[in-house]
Scaffold this active site. Structure first.
Site, PDB file in Angstrom:
ATOM      1  N   GLY A 295      -3.129   8.711  13.151  1.00  0.00           N
ATOM      2  CA  GLY A 295      -1.869   7.985  13.210  1.00  0.00           C
ATOM      3  C   GLY A 295      -1.126   7.949  11.890  1.00  0.00           C
ATOM      4  O   GLY A 295       0.096   7.742  11.866  1.00  0.00           O
ATOM      5  N   TYR A 296      -1.832   8.145  10.798  1.00  0.00           N
ATOM      6  CA  TYR A 296      -1.146   8.119   9.498  1.00  0.00           C
ATOM      7  C   TYR A 296      -0.114   9.234   9.417  1.00  0.00           C
ATOM      8  O   TYR A 296       1.051   9.000   9.060  1.00  0.00           O
ATOM      9  CB  TYR A 296      -2.157   8.248   8.359  1.00  0.00           C
ATOM     10  CG  TYR A 296      -1.511   8.296   6.987  1.00  0.00           C
ATOM     11  CD1 TYR A 296      -1.003   7.130   6.413  1.00  0.00           C
ATOM     12  CD2 TYR A 296      -1.396   9.486   6.287  1.00  0.00           C
ATOM     13  CE1 TYR A 296      -0.392   7.165   5.164  1.00  0.00           C
ATOM     14  CE2 TYR A 296      -0.787   9.534   5.043  1.00  0.00           C
ATOM     15  CZ  TYR A 296      -0.295   8.367   4.490  1.00  0.00           C
ATOM     16  OH  TYR A 296       0.320   8.407   3.256  1.00  0.00           O
TER      17      TYR A 296
END
Length: 271
Positions: free
Chosen positions: A176-177
């Site tokens: 998700g980063y």
């Protein structure tokens, strides 16, 4: 293969980069106790700004406050807020407090970021992704949106987003980063396009690259941090984007590592 965005313009080095005084200006820095955030907060205060120090951990903000007071710098304002839990009403309270207590806002610099867990998608937590979306995307949008009236009152206002190469060139296991950093890059581009014809409002974004920071320690725990540039090395670049850059030169996406190397480093955020 995803190609990096081309860069074609150079910027002067730190010694030659134009940096205006920040006397009388108010600068809000998210993630002010982190690597870039702390170095930038101190530099802005040393240039005369009243710095609004945002962070999640109060003791770290208080320690930075004490450091500034020990140097007899302009007294900062502490803004403790957990972006993973912040609601629209919290951002509204921030804007109201800034207006009531300081009466202005001249720059907003987004350095706060959440790394989350790295690994294959099937091992990623849905709740963790929601937290990443809140901290890395929703919070920059919510905070920028709510302080726009304050920024619009400034004769020369600046918003600076901090991006990441993993958002521009996603790779396996960055979870998700990388996705959220790509999203905040889209946010920066949208805002730059919206503000094209607003002469007192500038938008820029910086890709710091590998630097000595707490987030880098999390993502590369086996790396020797002494081999990386210190956050202070790219502070002059942020300072220039806050106060020193002309409107004609705004809407820039700057590769900080290329800038440090004296190479072409600037691409446009706008089409």
């Amino acid at each position: 293969m995803i190609q990096p965005m081309p860069t074609n313009d150079t910027l002067p080095d730190a010694a030659q980069l134009h940096q205006s005084s920040l006397d009388g200006r108010v600068v809000l820095i998210t993630g002010a106790a982190g690597g870039i955030g702390k170095a930038l907060s101190l530099a802005c205060a040393r240039a005369g700004a009243t710095v609004v120090l945002h962070g999640r951990v109060v003791r770290k903000l208080e320690a930075l406050y004490d450091e500034m007071m020990a140097e007899k710098l302009p007294e900062p304002t502490i803004l403790p807020l957990d972006l993973a839990r912040a609601e629209a009403s919290d951002f509204a309270n921030v804007a109201n407090a800034l207006d009531a207590q300081l009466g202005r806002l001249d720059a907003l610099v987004h350095t706060a970021a959440l790394l989350g867990s790295l690994g294959p998608l099937e091992h990623q937590s849905f709740d963790n992704w929601v937290a990443l979306l809140r901290v890395n995307v929703a919070a920059p949008m919510g905070l920028t949106r709510i302080v726009m009236p304050l920024l619009a009152r400034s004769p020369d206002a600046s918003v600076v987003f901090t991006l990441d190469s993993r958002g521009r060139e996603p790779r396996a296991y960055w979870g998700g980063y990388a996705v959220t950093k790509a999203a905040v890059g889209a946010l920066a581009r949208e805002l730059a396009d919206e503000w094209e014809h607003r002469p007192n409002l500038r938008v820029n974004a910086v890709v710091p690259g590998p630097i000595r920071s707490p987030l880098r320690n999390q993502s590369h725990p086996g790396e020797d941090p002494s081999l990386l540039p210190a956050p202070e090395s790219i502070v002059p670049l942020y300072h220039h984007l806050i106060a020193g850059q002309s409107k004609a030169d705004s809407d820039a996406l700057v590769d900080a590592q290329a800038w440090l190397a004296g190479s072409p480093c600037v691409a446009s955020l706008r089409p």
